[in-house]
Design a protein around this motif. Sequence first.
Motif, PDB file in Angstrom:
ATOM      1  N   THR A  76       0.757  -1.321  -0.088  1.00 21.13           N
ATOM      2  CA  THR A  76       0.006   0.017  -0.115  1.00 21.13           C
ATOM      3  C   THR A  76       0.870   1.157  -0.057  1.00 21.13           C
ATOM      4  OG1 THR A  76      -1.747  -1.219   1.290  1.00 21.13           O
ATOM      5  CG2 THR A  76      -1.632   1.227   1.289  1.00 21.13           C
ATOM      6  N   HIS A  77       0.581   2.289  -0.819  1.00 16.19           N
ATOM      7  CA  HIS A  77       1.160   3.605  -1.030  1.00 16.19           C
ATOM      8  C   HIS A  77       0.330   4.663  -0.288  1.00 16.19           C
ATOM      9  CE1 HIS A  77       4.039   1.002  -2.974  1.00 16.19           C
ATOM     10  NE2 HIS A  77       4.816   2.169  -3.169  1.00 16.19           N
ATOM     11  N   LEU A  78       0.998   5.683   0.103  1.00 12.35           N
ATOM     12  CA  LEU A  78       0.481   6.680   0.727  1.00 12.35           C
ATOM     13  C   LEU A  78       0.407   8.073  -0.014  1.00 12.35           C
ATOM     14  CD1 LEU A  78       1.186   6.158   4.440  1.00 12.35           C
ATOM     15  CD2 LEU A  78      -0.578   5.030   3.303  1.00 12.35           C
ATOM     16  N   LEU A  79      -0.906   8.829   0.148  1.00 14.38           N
ATOM     17  CA  LEU A  79      -0.674  10.234  -0.480  1.00 14.38           C
ATOM     18  C   LEU A  79      -1.324  11.134   0.353  1.00 14.38           C
ATOM     19  CD1 LEU A  79      -1.094  11.514  -4.377  1.00 14.38           C
ATOM     20  CD2 LEU A  79      -2.432  12.517  -2.233  1.00 14.38           C
ATOM     21  N   PHE A  80      -0.665  12.261   0.801  1.00 14.07           N
ATOM     22  CA  PHE A  80      -0.963  13.084   1.881  1.00 14.07           C
ATOM     23  C   PHE A  80      -1.686  14.294   0.998  1.00 14.07           C
ATOM     24  CE2 PHE A  80       1.484  10.253   3.973  1.00 14.07           C
ATOM     25  CZ  PHE A  80       0.837  10.111   5.284  1.00 14.07           C
ATOM     26  N   LEU A  81      -3.008  14.728   1.424  1.00 14.04           N
ATOM     27  CA  LEU A  81      -3.547  15.782   0.544  1.00 14.04           C
ATOM     28  C   LEU A  81      -3.774  16.932   1.754  1.00 14.04           C
ATOM     29  CD1 LEU A  81      -4.647  16.646  -2.080  1.00 14.04           C
ATOM     30  CD2 LEU A  81      -6.823  15.653  -1.431  1.00 14.04           C
ATOM     31  N   GLU A  82      -3.682  18.090   1.375  1.00 19.65           N
ATOM     32  CA  GLU A  82      -4.206  19.243   2.027  1.00 19.65           C
ATOM     33  C   GLU A  82      -5.391  19.804   2.213  1.00 19.65           C
ATOM     34  OE1 GLU A  82      -2.646  23.587   1.847  1.00 19.65           O
ATOM     35  OE2 GLU A  82      -1.521  22.889   3.507  1.00 19.65           O
ATOM     36  N   LEU A  83      -6.202  19.943   3.110  1.00 19.68           N
ATOM     37  CA  LEU A  83      -7.548  20.300   3.176  1.00 19.68           C
ATOM     38  C   LEU A  83      -7.680  21.409   4.135  1.00 19.68           C
ATOM     39  CD1 LEU A  83      -8.009  17.585   1.775  1.00 19.68           C
ATOM     40  CD2 LEU A  83     -10.437  17.606   2.969  1.00 19.68           C
ATOM     41  N   LYS A  84      -8.125  22.615   4.026  1.00 20.12           N
ATOM     42  CA  LYS A  84      -8.185  23.713   4.939  1.00 20.12           C
ATOM     43  C   LYS A  84      -8.817  23.298   6.140  1.00 20.12           C
ATOM     44  CE  LYS A  84      -7.300  27.288   1.192  1.00 20.12           C
ATOM     45  NZ  LYS A  84      -7.731  28.394   0.651  1.00 20.12           N
ATOM     46  N   ASP A 112     -13.750  20.932   3.421  1.00 18.89           N
ATOM     47  CA  ASP A 112     -13.061  21.720   2.412  1.00 18.89           C
ATOM     48  C   ASP A 112     -12.795  20.456   1.256  1.00 18.89           C
ATOM     49  OD1 ASP A 112     -11.630  23.132   0.475  1.00 18.89           O
ATOM     50  OD2 ASP A 112      -9.714  22.823   1.571  1.00 18.89           O
ATOM     51  N   TRP A 113     -13.806  20.171   0.487  1.00 16.56           N
ATOM     52  CA  TRP A 113     -13.697  18.953  -0.369  1.00 16.56           C
ATOM     53  C   TRP A 113     -13.072  19.464  -1.601  1.00 16.56           C
ATOM     54  CZ3 TRP A 113     -13.869  15.329   2.644  1.00 16.56           C
ATOM     55  CH2 TRP A 113     -14.996  15.210   3.674  1.00 16.56           C
ATOM     56  N   GLN A 114     -12.715  20.453  -1.957  1.00 18.18           N
ATOM     57  CA  GLN A 114     -12.363  21.011  -3.342  1.00 18.18           C
ATOM     58  C   GLN A 114     -10.928  20.219  -3.754  1.00 18.18           C
ATOM     59  OE1 GLN A 114     -13.688  22.700  -5.857  1.00 18.18           O
ATOM     60  NE2 GLN A 114     -15.496  22.163  -4.333  1.00 18.18           N
ATOM     61  N   PRO A 115      -9.861  20.197  -2.619  1.00 20.58           N
ATOM     62  CA  PRO A 115      -8.792  19.437  -3.145  1.00 20.58           C
ATOM     63  C   PRO A 115      -8.794  18.156  -3.318  1.00 20.58           C
ATOM     64  CG  PRO A 115      -8.391  20.822  -1.303  1.00 20.58           C
ATOM     65  CD  PRO A 115      -9.943  20.859  -1.520  1.00 20.58           C
ATOM     66  N   ARG A 168     -10.710  17.715  -7.080  1.00 21.11           N
ATOM     67  CA  ARG A 168      -9.700  18.148  -8.032  1.00 21.11           C
ATOM     68  C   ARG A 168      -8.684  16.918  -8.464  1.00 21.11           C
ATOM     69  NH1 ARG A 168      -8.250  23.438  -5.253  1.00 21.11           N
ATOM     70  NH2 ARG A 168      -9.842  24.981  -6.010  1.00 21.11           N
ATOM     71  N   LEU A 169      -8.470  16.179  -7.371  1.00 25.30           N
ATOM     72  CA  LEU A 169      -7.389  15.153  -7.617  1.00 25.30           C
ATOM     73  C   LEU A 169      -8.448  14.107  -8.171  1.00 25.30           C
ATOM     74  CD1 LEU A 169      -4.860  13.593  -6.884  1.00 25.30           C
ATOM     75  CD2 LEU A 169      -5.917  12.895  -4.577  1.00 25.30           C
ATOM     76  N   ALA A 170      -9.749  13.834  -7.772  1.00 24.28           N
ATOM     77  CA  ALA A 170     -10.529  12.739  -8.189  1.00 24.28           C
ATOM     78  C   ALA A 170     -10.838  12.910  -9.729  1.00 24.28           C
ATOM     79  CB  ALA A 170     -11.998  12.823  -7.468  1.00 24.28           C
ATOM     80  N   LYS A 171     -10.946  14.382 -10.215  1.00 27.17           N
ATOM     81  CA  LYS A 171     -11.302  14.418 -11.656  1.00 27.17           C
ATOM     82  C   LYS A 171      -9.862  14.256 -12.215  1.00 27.17           C
ATOM     83  CE  LYS A 171     -12.498  18.325 -14.745  1.00 27.17           C
ATOM     84  NZ  LYS A 171     -13.741  17.830 -14.894  1.00 27.17           N
ATOM     85  N   CYS A 172      -8.583  14.460 -11.897  1.00 31.91           N
ATOM     86  CA  CYS A 172      -7.276  14.175 -12.758  1.00 31.91           C
ATOM     87  C   CYS A 172      -7.160  12.679 -12.612  1.00 31.91           C
ATOM     88  CB  CYS A 172      -6.234  15.162 -12.407  1.00 31.91           C
ATOM     89  SG  CYS A 172      -5.569  14.597 -10.870  1.00 31.91           S
ATOM     90  N   TRP A 173      -7.982  11.927 -11.739  1.00 35.01           N
ATOM     91  CA  TRP A 173      -7.750  10.503 -11.554  1.00 35.01           C
ATOM     92  C   TRP A 173      -8.828   9.693 -12.510  1.00 35.01           C
ATOM     93  CZ3 TRP A 173      -5.802   8.759  -5.946  1.00 35.01           C
ATOM     94  CH2 TRP A 173      -4.445   9.364  -5.950  1.00 35.01           C
ATOM     95  N   GLY A 174      -9.913  10.487 -13.057  1.00 33.47           N
ATOM     96  CA  GLY A 174     -10.826  10.095 -13.457  1.00 33.47           C
ATOM     97  C   GLY A 174     -11.823   9.291 -12.768  1.00 33.47           C
ATOM     98  N   LEU A 175     -12.316   9.879 -11.573  1.00 34.53           N
ATOM     99  CA  LEU A 175     -13.129   9.286 -10.510  1.00 34.53           C
ATOM    100  C   LEU A 175     -14.252  10.208 -10.577  1.00 34.53           C
ATOM    101  CD1 LEU A 175     -10.622   8.139  -7.817  1.00 34.53           C
ATOM    102  CD2 LEU A 175     -11.522   6.791  -9.728  1.00 34.53           C
ATOM    103  N   TRP A 176     -15.461   9.770  -9.694  1.00 28.16           N
ATOM    104  CA  TRP A 176     -16.601  10.599  -9.500  1.00 28.16           C
ATOM    105  C   TRP A 176     -15.987  11.895  -8.762  1.00 28.16           C
ATOM    106  CZ3 TRP A 176     -22.180  10.508 -10.174  1.00 28.16           C
ATOM    107  CH2 TRP A 176     -22.536  11.206  -9.596  1.00 28.16           C
ATOM    108  N   PRO A 182       1.900  17.711   2.805  1.00 28.03           N
ATOM    109  CA  PRO A 182       0.793  17.157   1.874  1.00 28.03           C
ATOM    110  C   PRO A 182       0.758  18.028   0.724  1.00 28.03           C
ATOM    111  CG  PRO A 182      -0.195  18.542   3.537  1.00 28.03           C
ATOM    112  CD  PRO A 182       1.420  18.554   3.975  1.00 28.03           C
ATOM    113  N   PHE A 183       0.055  17.382  -0.362  1.00 26.70           N
ATOM    114  CA  PHE A 183       0.124  17.815  -1.737  1.00 26.70           C
ATOM    115  C   PHE A 183      -0.962  18.911  -1.564  1.00 26.70           C
ATOM    116  CE2 PHE A 183       1.499  13.928  -3.621  1.00 26.70           C
ATOM    117  CZ  PHE A 183       2.340  14.521  -4.492  1.00 26.70           C
ATOM    118  N   LYS A 184      -0.779  20.243  -2.274  1.00 27.85           N
ATOM    119  CA  LYS A 184      -1.815  21.309  -2.461  1.00 27.85           C
ATOM    120  C   LYS A 184      -2.044  21.172  -3.849  1.00 27.85           C
ATOM    121  CE  LYS A 184       0.508  24.281   1.083  1.00 27.85           C
ATOM    122  NZ  LYS A 184       1.031  25.510   1.195  1.00 27.85           N
ATOM    123  N   MET A 185      -3.553  20.863  -4.052  1.00 32.68           N
ATOM    124  CA  MET A 185      -4.033  20.658  -5.328  1.00 32.68           C
ATOM    125  C   MET A 185      -4.468  21.945  -5.910  1.00 32.68           C
ATOM    126  SD  MET A 185      -3.986  17.538  -6.124  1.00 32.68           S
ATOM    127  CE  MET A 185      -4.936  17.748  -7.903  1.00 32.68           C
TER     128      MET A 185
END
Length: 594
Positions: free
Chosen positions: A518-526, A530-533, A536-544, A583-586
């Motif tokens: 399993t690999h981890l990805l950390f994502l910055e939410l304010k 705050d679901w926008q990040p 945006r990630l879901a969009k570029c991954w081709g998800l809902w 974490p990543f900032k989208m």
Amino acid sequence: MSLKALAVVLLFCEALLFYHFFVPQHEEHHEAPSHGHAGVAHERTTLVRVISSRLTAAVEVAGVQVAAVKEEGDKGRGIFCVVLREDTLKVSLVQRFDTYLPGADKQLVSFLNGIHEGRIVALAVRDEGSFSLSEEVRTALMKMGSKHVGALAWRDTWAMLFRAHGPVLAEARGRSPSLNEWGAEMAISSEIALTSVTACPWADTEEHQLRHRFCAKYEGYGALCRCHHRLSLPRADTPDNRLTNVPTAVMATDKRPQYLMRTLLSLLTAQGANRANIVVFIDGDGREAQDVCRLLNITYIAHIAPSKKNGRIAQHYLISLTRLFALFSKADYAIVHEEDVDAAPDYFLYFAQTLPLLDLDPSLYCVSAWNDLGSRHAVGDARRLYRVETMPGLGWLLARKLFEGELRAKWPTPDKLWDWDMWMRQDEQRKGRECVIPDISRTFHFGASGVNMNPYFHETYFANRALNKELVLVQDIEDLVKHQYNALLDATIREAPSVNHNGDPCDASLFPKQSTATHLLFLELKHGSDWQPWLRLAKCWGLWDLDARGFHEGVWRLYRNGTPVIVIASTSPHYTAREGIVPFKMAATSTVKK
């Protein structure tokens, strides 16, 4: 003849040749009528005419218009399909496919494949029908006999008349002179001899008698009604004893009987199916959906729900679930299914294995067969189960005590035109509880038309979903009990490698291919909402990406490149299980890289 007269004749012939070969007018293709292999042709013929133009798509029989596009503008755009009975030339089915938009072309081919052999089929473009007509679908239409659909271009007119599973009777295309103009009106016609419909030479059994009557009455059931390639109807049940007192409610309308047939066949062929426990609730009094149930020997209850649109659907669910639990008085749980959803082979096996969780863990709201993030490129293990805070629906397990003890009394009233499932996802109903879902869904939403669905939306968000094809024993369900699930999750986060957080999170190469780790990805939410990040990630991954779904306490679990991935929001309580990672900032403009 004088030399002057001869010169005039030669000039006239030259003009005709130029007009024929160089002036774009229309292309036409005719073949002699076929009488089909299933019946006997009568001597009398009837003229059938098909019209295609910018403003009109229509079919005439013996000079009388029998079908036409009534909607104006974009609502009437696309390829108009009319099916005529070969013995009477009466209309048996009418449908329009807006092939300007993606997805409608596949629905067109599915529709044509369902038409009974020997029927007369008319196709006509109104306004525009080529923009999203894929090469795959053009090829399928050419295999049906079309000579011109391969060249069909922007704003061309096109009409085709043919026998289903037989030859083309007439076809023509009018070329558009320019991007801002439409092709000329096309009107094709053919003298068609009526052909008697001969019964298929099936064995004289009760089942085949029912099938004969059904196929003679209704249209669009494909292999079910073909004499030589007929579909076998499931008769023997394989009930799972763990679901003896668990009925299945199939929510249907009287508007989509072909959908209902497909859904019921998938349920009846799933391991553990018990016909006696399946009840179809039909909103509406149309006979065709009822006859589908009769043919398959399935219990049905028809009613007319009050309200309209989404409000009517909500009332349909309320009436149906109330009646279901009254019919099955010993049932503590029920499976809720929909008329446009395929069931996996292990659909009932999945629920038999996961049902005890609702008794084990009061923090659970439901068990669903659907993964909102379950696209083919984002799943990898049919044994895996997840906890999520959203209620996915599309094949789910409902507890009687939840419905009768909480939901029924405050269910939206007929004046509220709300989506019942969105209402069930509200915090007031969910009360912090979660649902269990599989990594690979046990249902597939195939319906591309409905109150909240169209072919474009379906093609964008549902066509690429994975459906489990094997009989699978899921992971130890006790690992899904909340305290155990969180302990295992935190242990994985502490030990698992993280991706390079200096890279591009949209780039699939950020993750190794087919790794078991399993690999981890950390994502910055304010903040917590705050679901926008994530979106945006879901969009570029081709998800809902229309709203945030499929998460547990700020954690999403899925696959990238065949590798299991955990995405952890900076606001998640599980973020503290791993320290020292920025974490990543989208960015608002993220590149789509599936």
